[in-house]
Design an enzyme around this catalytic site. Structure first.
Site, PDB file in Angstrom:
ATOM      1  N   GLN A  36       0.828  -1.212   0.000  1.00 53.06           N
ATOM      2  CA  GLN A  36       0.000   0.000   0.000  1.00 53.06           C
ATOM      3  C   GLN A  36       0.862   1.262   0.000  1.00 53.06           C
ATOM      4  OE1 GLN A  36      -3.329   0.454   0.018  1.00 53.06           O
ATOM      5  NE2 GLN A  36      -3.563   2.547   0.752  1.00 53.06           N
ATOM      6  N   HIS A 146      -3.494   4.617 -12.827  1.00 57.07           N
ATOM      7  CA  HIS A 146      -3.952   3.310 -12.349  1.00 57.07           C
ATOM      8  C   HIS A 146      -5.472   3.203 -12.423  1.00 57.07           C
ATOM      9  CE1 HIS A 146      -4.648   5.433  -8.472  1.00 57.07           C
ATOM     10  NE2 HIS A 146      -5.538   4.499  -8.273  1.00 57.07           N
TER      11      HIS A 146
END
Length: 521
Positions: A36, A146
């Protein structure tokens, strides 16, 4: 059949069977192997959480916010219908168009679950730093996000998993193609102009482009603080409980998510938490040094570490975003693939050396950074050119622009939030003039600095000297020089002040101390 999961942030999470079908696919499971926080893991040892659990947490909060909005919407419609005021009855009829169906709610949950399915190795390192570095190396390289890849991966995931495609068709028997587009638009926060404007508030749940307050950020603020061992004063559950669907005062036909006016200070805590995370973790000087080294390793390996697409053609990492069957293979494990490459050529050897140096803590060193300014325009490019003119090469240094903000650039994001008052059920208003709840709140909402890192320890002294000169030429202050000057001023003060006494002639002179202890009579 629904499943129950246990989460360290949100506790018990119950998921719809279709959500479980999505989770149990290779395309979603790859998120288990994508950190993350990217390079933060090398600064904060407990920051080991992955995109997998964040995606599930975002799905949970999306469901929670959607349920709250629908519950409050039903209450408002019922209350306003019973009112004798004609305007309120009319408003209730408008609100009725904004009602959320169970399928709408499920689509919102799917969007929350799949919003990060397009991330690559070390998250934003791949779609931002690596993409930018490849653009500098090859001008024909196209920029991508993304979010764009997430849209593509949703199509690919459904196509590759027959049972999932059947589950989608069963859940949405008449309109599942439209539903799929709706899910993608929710991920982008892109409002469909063909959609009824009474449903616009749904696009602010997962990715809120109006003011950057959405369930994605609520989850990662809480989850990142937990992983980093930091505290967050923002209470996302309280915020959600104060949200309702309303038609905005400036766009009376469009709905938005409005929040109670007394929550303004709680929202400042959210943005304060955001900028604190950027300062202390995401943009920590060592975090960025690690990510710069990993980026350079990927650039070096790009022409040599190839992946087969469905046609059997070799695809580079920089082109993988066009090929979902290749992109799904790209996780943090790509760095292990570089390390175990047999018979590496010169570029691959350099890539391997960079990765090993990260593991050995032989990192790029921060030479200097600038004092913060509100906006850096082209100074970063000018500094690169000036440093290259001194005889240094691109292998000697890296120049990086770092932006700290409340999420809306130089603007105060609170001015884009719609508030309602306790006594007004039909009108919400933005804080256009940002009436402050405290004098201690910021006046500026963005600052930028430039950092110069040394890649070559042999030339670090030359780079440090030239960097100071370059900062001065482009009109930016050096933080290192400022610290040195302050230190020198502090140490110089005692030397410039000499104690004096009057001598016998009435003239001042320095005090002299006797080396012998005076005898006491």
């Amino acid at each position: 059949m629904s499943k129950i999961l246990n989460d360290p942030i949100h506790g018990t999470i119950t998921l719809h069977p279709l959500l479980i079908k999505i989770i149990d696919t290779p395309q979603f499971q790859r998120l288990r192997n994508i950190k993350q926080l990217g390079g933060c893991y090398f600064v904060y040892p407990s920051a080991s959480h992955n995109r997998f659990e964040h995606s599930i947490g975002t799905c949970f909060l999306a469901s929670k916010l959607a349920c709250q909005l629908q519950k409050r919407l039903d209450q408002d419609i019922e209350m306003l219908r019973e009112d004798e005021d004609i305007q309120k009855k009319t408003y209730a009829m408008k609100l009725n168009k904004a009602k959320m169906t169970e399928d709408d709610k499920l689509c919102i949950e799917i969007a929350g679950l799949c919003h990060d399915i397009g991330h690559g190795p070390y998250s934003h390192l791949f779609d931002r730093l690596f993409n930018k570095a490849m653009k500098e190396k090859d001008k024909s390289t196209k920029e991508w996000t993304h979010e764009y890849v997430s849209r593509m991966m949703i199509d690919y995931m459904i196509k590759e998993n027959k049972d999932l495609a059947e589950a989608f068709a069963k859940q949405f028997p008449t309109d599942w193609i439209d539903r799929k587009k709706f899910i993608k638009d929710l991920i982008d926060g892109k409002k469909n102009k063909k959609e009824d404007t009474a449903r616009y508030y749904m696009y602010e749940i997962v990715a809120n482009k109006r003011n950057e307050i959405d369930v994605d950020k609520m989850d990662y603020f809480a989850r990142d603080c937990h992983g980093l061992g930091m505290k967050s004063n923002f209470d996302h559950l309280r915020f959600i409980s104060q949200c309702r669907v309303m038609f905005s005062s400036d766009f009376p036909e469009e709905t938005t998510i409005a929040v109670r006016d007394k929550e303004e200070y709680n929202l400042y805590e959210l943005f304060h938490t955001r900028i604190g995370l950027f300062r202390r973790a995401y943009y920590h000087k060592v975090t960025k040094a690690v990510e710069l080294m990993f980026t350079d390793a990927l650039v070096k390996a790009n022409d040599h570490l190839l992946f087969k697409n469905k046609k059997g053609k070799n695809i580079k990492m920089s082109k993988a975003w066009k090929h979902p069957e290749v992109y799904e293979k790209l996780t943090d494990n790509v760095f292990d693939a570089i390390l175990i490459e047999k018979d590496p050529d010169e570029d691959m050897q350099k890539a391997q050396e960079l990765i090993k140096n990260v593991y050995k803590r032989k990192l790029y060193k921060l030479v200097d950074d600038t004092s913060p300014v509100e906006k850096i325009k082209e100074e970063d490019n000018r500094i690169k050119q000036l440093l290259l003119q001194t005889g240094l090469t691109k292998d000697d240094f890296a120049v990086q622009k770092v932006t700290y903000s409340y999420g809306k650039g130089t603007e105060n994001p609170i001015t884009s939030v719609y508030f309602y008052t306790k006594d007004n059920d039909t009108d919400c208003f933005p804080r256009t003039k940002s009436k402050k709840t405290s004098l201690c709140l910021p006046e500026k909402f963005q600052e930028e600095v430039l950092r110069v890192y040394s890649k070559n320890y042999d030339n670090i002294d030359v780079l440090r000297k030239e960097t100071t000169k370059c900062f001065k030429k482009v009109g930016l202050d050096s933080m290192k020089i400022s610290e040195i000057e302050l230190k020198n001023q502090g140490s110089a003060a005692p030397e410039t002040v000499t104690k004096h006494k009057l001598n016998a002639e009435g003239k001042s002179g320095p005090i002299t101390r006797s080396t012998k202890r005076q005898r006491k009579d």
